[in-house]
Design a protein around this motif. Sequence first.
Motif, PDB file in Angstrom:
ATOM      1  N   ARG A 111       1.183  21.411  34.870  1.00  0.00           N
ATOM      2  CA  ARG A 111       1.781  22.750  34.941  1.00  0.00           C
ATOM      3  C   ARG A 111       3.141  22.804  34.241  1.00  0.00           C
ATOM      4  O   ARG A 111       3.482  23.794  33.605  1.00  0.00           O
ATOM      5  CB  ARG A 111       1.894  23.207  36.386  1.00  0.00           C
ATOM      6  CG  ARG A 111       0.537  23.598  36.929  1.00  0.00           C
ATOM      7  CD  ARG A 111       0.616  24.169  38.332  1.00  0.00           C
ATOM      8  NE  ARG A 111      -0.721  24.431  38.825  1.00  0.00           N
ATOM      9  CZ  ARG A 111      -1.415  23.621  39.602  1.00  0.00           C
ATOM     10  NH1 ARG A 111      -0.894  22.474  39.972  1.00  0.00           N
ATOM     11  NH2 ARG A 111      -2.622  23.931  40.000  1.00  0.00           N
TER      12      ARG A 111
ATOM     13  N   GLU B 279       8.558  26.409  42.426  1.00  0.00           N
ATOM     14  CA  GLU B 279       7.488  27.370  42.708  1.00  0.00           C
ATOM     15  C   GLU B 279       6.218  26.651  43.159  1.00  0.00           C
ATOM     16  O   GLU B 279       5.557  27.065  44.103  1.00  0.00           O
ATOM     17  CB  GLU B 279       7.212  28.219  41.460  1.00  0.00           C
ATOM     18  CG  GLU B 279       6.309  29.382  41.692  1.00  0.00           C
ATOM     19  CD  GLU B 279       6.862  30.416  42.666  1.00  0.00           C
ATOM     20  OE1 GLU B 279       6.040  31.078  43.328  1.00  0.00           O
ATOM     21  OE2 GLU B 279       8.095  30.569  42.772  1.00  0.00           O
ATOM     22  N   GLU B 280       5.895  25.558  42.495  1.00  0.00           N
ATOM     23  CA  GLU B 280       4.703  24.780  42.845  1.00  0.00           C
ATOM     24  C   GLU B 280       4.830  24.193  44.246  1.00  0.00           C
ATOM     25  O   GLU B 280       3.874  24.192  45.019  1.00  0.00           O
ATOM     26  CB  GLU B 280       4.508  23.668  41.812  1.00  0.00           C
ATOM     27  CG  GLU B 280       3.240  22.913  41.948  1.00  0.00           C
ATOM     28  CD  GLU B 280       2.007  23.701  41.571  1.00  0.00           C
ATOM     29  OE1 GLU B 280       0.920  23.336  42.039  1.00  0.00           O
ATOM     30  OE2 GLU B 280       2.123  24.692  40.822  1.00  0.00           O
TER      31      GLU B 280
ATOM     32  N   HIS C  66      -1.252  17.431  38.885  1.00  0.00           N
ATOM     33  CA  HIS C  66      -1.271  18.891  38.726  1.00  0.00           C
ATOM     34  C   HIS C  66       0.093  19.436  38.313  1.00  0.00           C
ATOM     35  O   HIS C  66       0.189  20.281  37.431  1.00  0.00           O
ATOM     36  CB  HIS C  66      -1.738  19.571  40.016  1.00  0.00           C
ATOM     37  CG  HIS C  66      -3.023  19.014  40.529  1.00  0.00           C
ATOM     38  ND1 HIS C  66      -4.224  19.221  39.889  1.00  0.00           N
ATOM     39  CD2 HIS C  66      -3.282  18.238  41.604  1.00  0.00           C
ATOM     40  CE1 HIS C  66      -5.172  18.595  40.560  1.00  0.00           C
ATOM     41  NE2 HIS C  66      -4.634  17.987  41.594  1.00  0.00           N
ATOM     42  N   LEU C  67       1.151  18.960  38.941  1.00  0.00           N
ATOM     43  CA  LEU C  67       2.498  19.431  38.609  1.00  0.00           C
ATOM     44  C   LEU C  67       2.872  19.019  37.188  1.00  0.00           C
ATOM     45  O   LEU C  67       3.453  19.819  36.445  1.00  0.00           O
ATOM     46  CB  LEU C  67       3.529  18.905  39.605  1.00  0.00           C
ATOM     47  CG  LEU C  67       4.981  19.300  39.320  1.00  0.00           C
ATOM     48  CD1 LEU C  67       5.152  20.816  39.289  1.00  0.00           C
ATOM     49  CD2 LEU C  67       5.911  18.680  40.355  1.00  0.00           C
TER      50      LEU C  67
ATOM     51  N   VAL D 132       9.560  25.706  37.747  1.00  0.00           N
ATOM     52  CA  VAL D 132       8.120  25.464  37.905  1.00  0.00           C
ATOM     53  C   VAL D 132       7.888  24.535  39.097  1.00  0.00           C
ATOM     54  O   VAL D 132       7.014  24.784  39.924  1.00  0.00           O
ATOM     55  CB  VAL D 132       7.504  24.870  36.613  1.00  0.00           C
ATOM     56  CG1 VAL D 132       6.101  24.360  36.845  1.00  0.00           C
ATOM     57  CG2 VAL D 132       7.523  25.893  35.495  1.00  0.00           C
TER      58      VAL D 132
ATOM     59  N   ARG E 107       2.183  24.071  47.305  1.00  0.00           N
ATOM     60  CA  ARG E 107       1.576  22.742  47.335  1.00  0.00           C
ATOM     61  C   ARG E 107       2.684  21.721  47.600  1.00  0.00           C
ATOM     62  O   ARG E 107       3.235  21.138  46.670  1.00  0.00           O
ATOM     63  CB  ARG E 107       0.885  22.453  46.006  1.00  0.00           C
ATOM     64  CG  ARG E 107      -0.292  23.360  45.766  1.00  0.00           C
ATOM     65  CD  ARG E 107      -0.884  23.155  44.368  1.00  0.00           C
ATOM     66  NE  ARG E 107      -1.912  24.134  44.115  1.00  0.00           N
ATOM     67  CZ  ARG E 107      -1.677  25.351  43.614  1.00  0.00           C
ATOM     68  NH1 ARG E 107      -0.461  25.709  43.290  1.00  0.00           N
ATOM     69  NH2 ARG E 107      -2.657  26.206  43.419  1.00  0.00           N
TER      70      ARG E 107
ATOM     71  N   GLU F 137       3.209  18.295  45.757  1.00  0.00           N
ATOM     72  CA  GLU F 137       3.462  18.267  44.311  1.00  0.00           C
ATOM     73  C   GLU F 137       4.972  18.313  44.089  1.00  0.00           C
ATOM     74  O   GLU F 137       5.604  19.348  44.264  1.00  0.00           O
ATOM     75  CB  GLU F 137       2.800  19.473  43.624  1.00  0.00           C
ATOM     76  CG  GLU F 137       1.299  19.504  43.744  1.00  0.00           C
ATOM     77  CD  GLU F 137       0.596  18.570  42.773  1.00  0.00           C
ATOM     78  OE1 GLU F 137       1.206  18.153  41.773  1.00  0.00           O
ATOM     79  OE2 GLU F 137      -0.571  18.274  43.021  1.00  0.00           O
TER      80      GLU F 137
END
Length: 159
Positions: free
Chosen positions: A128, A96-97, A124-125, A93, A101, A104
Motif C-alpha cells: 500500500r 490510516e492502515e 500488505h502495508l 498511509v 488493521r 500492519e
Amino acid sequence: MPNRKDRLLKEYIHDPYFTKEKYPDPSICKVCGVVFHDGIFEWMEKPPAEAKKEIVCPACRRIQEKYEGGIVEFSGKFLQEHIEEISHLIRNVAQEEMKYRPLERIIEIKEEDGKLIITTTYEHLARRIGEAVHKAYKGDLKLQYPEGWKYIRVYWHRD
C-alpha cells in the motif's frame, strides 16, 4: 464429470507470529494496547473490563525481533528533492492502515546510500505504501513476492 484427484493444491504459507491456539478473549497487548476480541485484533477506546493484559500481539513481536513482512525501497533524484513530502505521505498511509488493521505497522524507516528504506510488519502495508507513492508521484514501481513466502519487496524509482 468426476472430481479430479490430480490437481495441485496450494500449500498454506506458515506465519510463525500467529499461534494456532486462540488468545484468551478478550486480551490486551501489554506493549501497544491493541485488544484481541471476538477473534480479531482491534483498537478500542475502552477495552472490556475482563480483558487480560498478558499477551504480546504478533505485530509487537515482529517489531521487537525486527522480523519484517515487507520492505519498500525508494530511490532516485526525485526522492531526494521531495523526501519530506514523500515521508509525510508514507506516515499518513501507515496511520490510516493501522486504524483498520492494527497489526500492519512500520518497523523502521531509514535513509541509506541515497535511498529511503522502510520495513513493515506485514506485506500488505508495504504494498500500500509503494502504491500510494506511485499513484501520487508516478515513477517506476516493482512488486516482488518471493514464492512460498508471506513477504514482499517493493521498489520505487523516479529520476
